[in-house]
Design a protein around this motif. Sequence first.
Motif, short mmCIF file in Angstrom:
data_model
loop_
_atom_site.label_atom_id
_atom_site.label_comp_id
_atom_site.label_asym_id
_atom_site.label_seq_id
_atom_site.Cartn_x
_atom_site.Cartn_y
_atom_site.Cartn_z
N ALA A 184 0.83 -1.20 0.00
CA ALA A 184 0.00 0.00 0.00
C ALA A 184 0.87 1.26 0.00
O ALA A 184 0.56 2.25 -0.68
CB ALA A 184 -0.93 -0.01 1.21
N SER A 185 1.97 1.23 0.76
CA SER A 185 2.88 2.39 0.79
C SER A 185 3.52 2.62 -0.57
O SER A 185 3.68 3.76 -1.01
CB SER A 185 3.96 2.18 1.85
OG SER A 185 3.39 2.09 3.14
N VAL A 186 3.87 1.52 -1.24
CA VAL A 186 4.45 1.64 -2.58
C VAL A 186 3.42 2.24 -3.54
O VAL A 186 3.74 3.12 -4.36
CB VAL A 186 4.93 0.27 -3.09
CG1 VAL A 186 5.28 0.33 -4.58
CG2 VAL A 186 6.14 -0.19 -2.29
N GLN A 187 2.16 1.77 -3.46
CA GLN A 187 1.12 2.30 -4.33
C GLN A 187 0.88 3.78 -4.07
O GLN A 187 0.71 4.57 -5.00
CB GLN A 187 -0.18 1.51 -4.14
CG GLN A 187 -1.30 1.89 -5.09
CD GLN A 187 -0.92 1.66 -6.53
OE1 GLN A 187 -0.39 0.59 -6.88
NE2 GLN A 187 -1.14 2.64 -7.39
N GLU A 188 0.88 4.16 -2.80
CA GLU A 188 0.70 5.57 -2.45
C GLU A 188 1.84 6.42 -3.00
O GLU A 188 1.62 7.50 -3.57
CB GLU A 188 0.61 5.72 -0.93
CG GLU A 188 0.40 7.17 -0.48
CD GLU A 188 0.36 7.30 1.03
OE1 GLU A 188 0.10 8.41 1.51
OE2 GLU A 188 0.58 6.28 1.73
N ALA A 189 3.06 5.93 -2.83
CA ALA A 189 4.22 6.66 -3.34
C ALA A 189 4.17 6.75 -4.86
O ALA A 189 4.51 7.79 -5.45
CB ALA A 189 5.51 5.99 -2.89
N ARG A 190 3.75 5.65 -5.52
CA ARG A 190 3.65 5.66 -6.98
C ARG A 190 2.56 6.65 -7.44
O ARG A 190 2.75 7.38 -8.41
CB ARG A 190 3.35 4.25 -7.47
CG ARG A 190 3.36 4.14 -9.00
CD ARG A 190 3.15 2.71 -9.45
NE ARG A 190 4.33 1.86 -9.16
CZ ARG A 190 4.35 0.87 -8.28
NH1 ARG A 190 3.23 0.56 -7.61
NH2 ARG A 190 5.45 0.17 -8.08
N ASP A 191 1.42 6.69 -6.70
CA ASP A 191 0.35 7.63 -7.05
C ASP A 191 0.80 9.07 -6.89
O ASP A 191 0.53 9.93 -7.73
CB ASP A 191 -0.88 7.38 -6.17
CG ASP A 191 -1.59 6.08 -6.53
OD1 ASP A 191 -1.33 5.56 -7.63
OD2 ASP A 191 -2.38 5.59 -5.71
N ASN A 192 1.52 9.34 -5.78
CA ASN A 192 2.03 10.70 -5.57
C ASN A 192 3.01 11.11 -6.66
O ASN A 192 3.02 12.26 -7.12
CB ASN A 192 2.70 10.81 -4.21
CG ASN A 192 1.69 10.85 -3.07
OD1 ASN A 192 0.54 11.24 -3.27
ND2 ASN A 192 2.11 10.43 -1.88
N LEU A 193 3.83 10.14 -7.10
CA LEU A 193 4.76 10.44 -8.18
C LEU A 193 4.00 10.74 -9.48
O LEU A 193 4.36 11.66 -10.22
CB LEU A 193 5.71 9.27 -8.37
CG LEU A 193 6.74 9.41 -9.50
CD1 LEU A 193 7.64 10.64 -9.27
CD2 LEU A 193 7.58 8.14 -9.63
N SER A 194 2.93 9.97 -9.73
CA SER A 194 2.16 10.20 -10.96
C SER A 194 1.45 11.56 -10.93
O SER A 194 1.18 12.15 -11.98
CB SER A 194 1.13 9.08 -11.15
OG SER A 194 0.12 9.15 -10.16
N ARG A 195 1.13 12.05 -9.71
CA ARG A 195 0.44 13.35 -9.59
C ARG A 195 1.36 14.52 -9.90
O ARG A 195 0.89 15.66 -10.01
CB ARG A 195 -0.14 13.50 -8.19
CG ARG A 195 -1.28 12.53 -7.90
CD ARG A 195 -1.94 12.83 -6.56
NE ARG A 195 -3.02 11.91 -6.30
CZ ARG A 195 -3.01 10.93 -5.40
NH1 ARG A 195 -1.89 10.74 -4.66
NH2 ARG A 195 -4.03 10.13 -5.23
N THR A 196 2.65 14.27 -10.04
CA THR A 196 3.55 15.36 -10.42
C THR A 196 3.43 15.69 -11.90
O THR A 196 3.94 16.72 -12.35
CB THR A 196 5.01 14.99 -10.10
OG1 THR A 196 5.38 13.82 -10.84
CG2 THR A 196 5.18 14.72 -8.61
N THR A 197 2.76 14.84 -12.65
CA THR A 197 2.50 15.10 -14.07
C THR A 197 1.00 15.29 -14.26
O THR A 197 0.21 14.38 -14.01
CB THR A 197 2.98 13.92 -14.94
OG1 THR A 197 4.38 13.72 -14.73
CG2 THR A 197 2.73 14.21 -16.41
N LEU A 198 0.60 16.50 -14.64
CA LEU A 198 -0.82 16.83 -14.80
C LEU A 198 -1.17 16.81 -16.29
O LEU A 198 -0.50 17.46 -17.11
CB LEU A 198 -1.11 18.21 -14.22
CG LEU A 198 -0.77 18.39 -12.73
CD1 LEU A 198 -1.12 19.79 -12.28
CD2 LEU A 198 -1.49 17.36 -11.88
N ARG A 199 -2.23 16.08 -16.63
CA ARG A 199 -2.70 15.99 -18.01
C ARG A 199 -4.14 16.47 -18.09
O ARG A 199 -4.87 16.49 -17.10
CB ARG A 199 -2.57 14.55 -18.52
CG ARG A 199 -1.13 14.08 -18.57
CD ARG A 199 -0.97 12.73 -19.23
NE ARG A 199 0.43 12.34 -19.30
CZ ARG A 199 1.27 12.71 -20.26
NH1 ARG A 199 0.81 13.47 -21.27
NH2 ARG A 199 2.54 12.32 -20.26
#
Length: 420
Positions: A184-199
């Motif tokens: 879950a922590s990995v998924q959260e970190a991955r989601d936060n990383l994806s939020r640095t790119t806005l489309r």
Amino acid sequence: MNKKKRLWILGIALIVVLVVVAKIAGPRTEDTAVTTEKTERRDLIERVSASGKIQPEVEVNITAEVSGQILSLPVKEGDYVRKGDLLCVINPDVYEAALNRATASLNSMRSSLASARAQLVQAEAQFAAAERAWGRTQQLFEDQVVSQAEYDSGQASFETAKASRLAAEQSVLSAEYAISSAEASVQEARDNLSRTTLRAPQSGTVTALSKEEGESVQGTGFMAGEVIMKVSDLQAMEVNLEVNESDIVRVSLGDRAEVEVDAYLKEVFDGEVSEIGNTALNAMATGFSMDQVTNFSVKVRLLEASYAHLLGERDSTYSPFRPGMSATVDLLTAKEESALSVPIQAVTTRAKESESELGVFVEREGKAVWVPIETGIQDSRYIHVLSGLSEGDAVVTGPYEYVSRKLEDGDVVTATEAEE
């Protein structure tokens, strides 16, 4: 002065008073100049007028879900973007590091799970050996071959092996739960990383740009962060109106509307009511403010067919309207065709016993005759008469002072037909 003379004087005074009272209370006998207009059948359209601002039907705020510095902002205000296009990049360094830490922690948990499973295999083997030894000890004790001390020692060894196996099983479960948490922590970190790119979540035009490249933004995954830009669909525009509470009851979804935009003089665009607010705009969390005018929000969709001539040869992304333009709207709330109608100024009220009565004065044979009426819809000039009048009746329309207050039933009038 003798008694007879006094009686004559009192009689004359009484006659004078009666004449004055009759002059005041009775119908006027002198001619009153009035204007009249005949009742006719007309097509009436009832209107509710309101002012408002033009806005897109769909407008999306692009907000920061994570905090950081804007590294890239490849769009500018007025650009047209399609769904999925890159809008903004926020510095991902912190979130890449957090993802690496979470991934390392997950790998560590997986290693711990493998170790716990190996310990469980070992504990199960030891328990199996202890169980067989305990079985032999019990048989030998029954045969009186071993002592009580040896019997007790064998039983203790068996219970210890059993407890070790249970502990190993729980260690495996604990390691599995730890892995779920790490994943879950990995998924959260991955989601936060994806939020640095806005489309772009939809196709549209960038109508507002609040940040510049190099600026920092604040964001959180639990609530709305700072607005970076707005993306609006300018192909579907509407007018957001404020309609008074006395008029809102006459407005219905789908009502036609005539829209005048200040930027386009002498142009009238078609629209239709697409949304009606259920709660007053001045309603607050703790109730209503009694010292404010009560208005309701009404949204009117602009119909493209009415402004197609303004598009010309431009591409499909162009819109002649921009968010924030001022507009005046007439909502066409009701229509009556061939309705018997009279000018609005002809309709007045007169006191009848304990209440007021609505009606008009009709000129008949040189006199003003009071006629009670029932009314329906009205436009800016005429009002629909439901009962009381016939087509061709000459109703008194002026002067206003006489129609509204002075004129009484039976007054003698000189009528002149009102000019159009």
